[in-house]
Design a protein around this motif. Structure first.
Motif, mmCIF file in Angstrom:
data_model
loop_
_atom_site.group_PDB
_atom_site.id
_atom_site.type_symbol
_atom_site.label_atom_id
_atom_site.label_comp_id
_atom_site.label_asym_id
_atom_site.label_seq_id
_atom_site.Cartn_x
_atom_site.Cartn_y
_atom_site.Cartn_z
ATOM 1 N N VAL A 10 7.829 -19.288 141.222
ATOM 2 C CA VAL A 10 7.555 -18.284 140.175
ATOM 3 C C VAL A 10 6.569 -17.237 140.686
ATOM 4 N N ASN A 11 5.510 -17.667 141.370
ATOM 5 C CA ASN A 11 4.528 -16.730 141.914
ATOM 6 C C ASN A 11 5.156 -15.796 142.935
ATOM 7 N N THR A 12 6.046 -16.328 143.765
ATOM 8 C CA THR A 12 6.725 -15.488 144.753
ATOM 9 C C THR A 12 7.588 -14.441 144.087
ATOM 10 N N ILE A 13 8.304 -14.835 143.046
ATOM 11 C CA ILE A 13 9.150 -13.880 142.318
ATOM 12 C C ILE A 13 8.304 -12.804 141.653
ATOM 13 N N VAL A 14 7.193 -13.226 141.055
ATOM 14 C CA VAL A 14 6.313 -12.256 140.382
ATOM 15 C C VAL A 14 5.736 -11.273 141.392
ATOM 16 N N ILE A 15 5.278 -11.783 142.540
ATOM 17 C CA ILE A 15 4.720 -10.904 143.574
ATOM 18 C C ILE A 15 5.785 -9.942 144.093
ATOM 19 N N PHE A 16 7.002 -10.429 144.251
ATOM 20 C CA PHE A 16 8.084 -9.583 144.736
ATOM 21 C C PHE A 16 8.391 -8.460 143.741
ATOM 22 N N ILE A 17 8.443 -8.810 142.451
ATOM 23 C CA ILE A 17 8.716 -7.789 141.421
ATOM 24 C C ILE A 17 7.586 -6.771 141.353
#
Length: 287
Positions: A10-17
């Protein structure tokens, strides 16, 4: 604290967005800045798109500030922004503080009228007639006084004032302090985050002043920055010549004009960013 693999995903997805969102905001600004300081011949070599200039020239800015009305418009906008924001904060505070007191006679009626103005307005023509009859046409005050108080900002400051403990007001009154002294020495010092947040709203609104200027001002010497920038952006493109280095195409001046209008707000915002979220939460959440 050990994070599970679900949290890491989830953190990776948030950082990517967030990274994509940041690029979407930064890349257009980089493009405008690069074109404004790059010789037009270099821009043509790269097909009109360039992010990192290999050669730098400030000719567009020199021409912009010497052949247009930008310098005068710049100072007019600074005056409107500084004086207008001060007027806004003073009037908003004086209006929000009594509305935050529950013992104010007719408090419900006044709050209803404020909310009513957020849904309905008097209309363009009645507002123009009021400004005209007050003698504000062709005046910098026509770009300040008609929007001296924003209803939304009044409600934000009112909510913040209501969160101040009532014991502070009772203690001040027991010491003989009157309402204006309570507002000046107790309420406003505690309301700095909220004041900065509301002040930012007002400041950006005044800096981007455009509609009231074209409605109430016909004297070109009183045009604010955004109106003059609009005139520069609407300039007809000059024909491309064989020796592009010896001409200053309109496109480079347009990009320089956009940077000139945007840079001051971009530079000011980081200094009050830390107060922005805090002020919004204090003024919107009631505890």
């Amino acid at each position: 604290m050990v994070r599970s693999w679900e949290d890491r995903i989830v953190n990776t997805i948030v950082i990517f967005i967030l990274g994509l969102t940041s690029l979407a905001a930064i890349l257009p600004l980089m493009y405008v800045l690069s074109v404004s300081i790059t010789p037009f011949s270099e821009v043509l070599k790269h097909g009109g798109f360039i992010l990192l200039p290999k050669a730098i020239t400030f000719q567009a800015y020199h021409e912009l500030f010497t052949t247009t009305n930008i310098p005068r418009a710049f100072w007019i906008t600074i005056f409107i922004t500084v004086v207008g924001t001060v007027v806004n904060l003073v009037l908003t505070s004086l209006m929000a503080y009594p509305l935050s007191r529950r013992n104010l006679p007719g408090r419900g009626f006044f709050l209803f009228m404020i909310v009513f103005t957020m849904l309905f307005s008097g209309g363009l023509i009645p507002t123009y007639l009021i400004v005209k009859n007050l003698g504000l046409l062709n005046s910098v005050w026509s770009m300040i006084l008609p929007n001296a108080v924003w209803s939304f900002n009044v409600l934000i400051m009112k909510s913040f004032f209501e969160n101040i403990p009532e014991e502070l007001f009772e203690s001040a009154r027991m010491d003989g302090a009157k309402e204006f002294r309570i507002l000046w020495q107790i309420v406003l010092p505690l309301a700095v985050p909220s004041m900065l947040t509301v002040g930012l709203f007002y400041m950006v609104g005044h800096w981007n002043e455009f509609f009231q200027a074209i409605m109430y001002v016909t004297d070109r010497n009183l045009y604010p920055l955004q109106v003059v920038i609009r005139e520069v952006l609407m300039m007809t493109q000059l024909p491309l010549l064989e020796n592009a280095e010896n001409v200053l195409p309109t496109e480079t001046m347009q990009m320089a004009a956009v940077i000139t209008a945007s840079l001051p707000i971009i530079l000011v915002y980081p200094f009050i960013q830390k107060h922005f979220t805090k002020g919004m939460l204090l003024g919107a959440v009631k505890g």
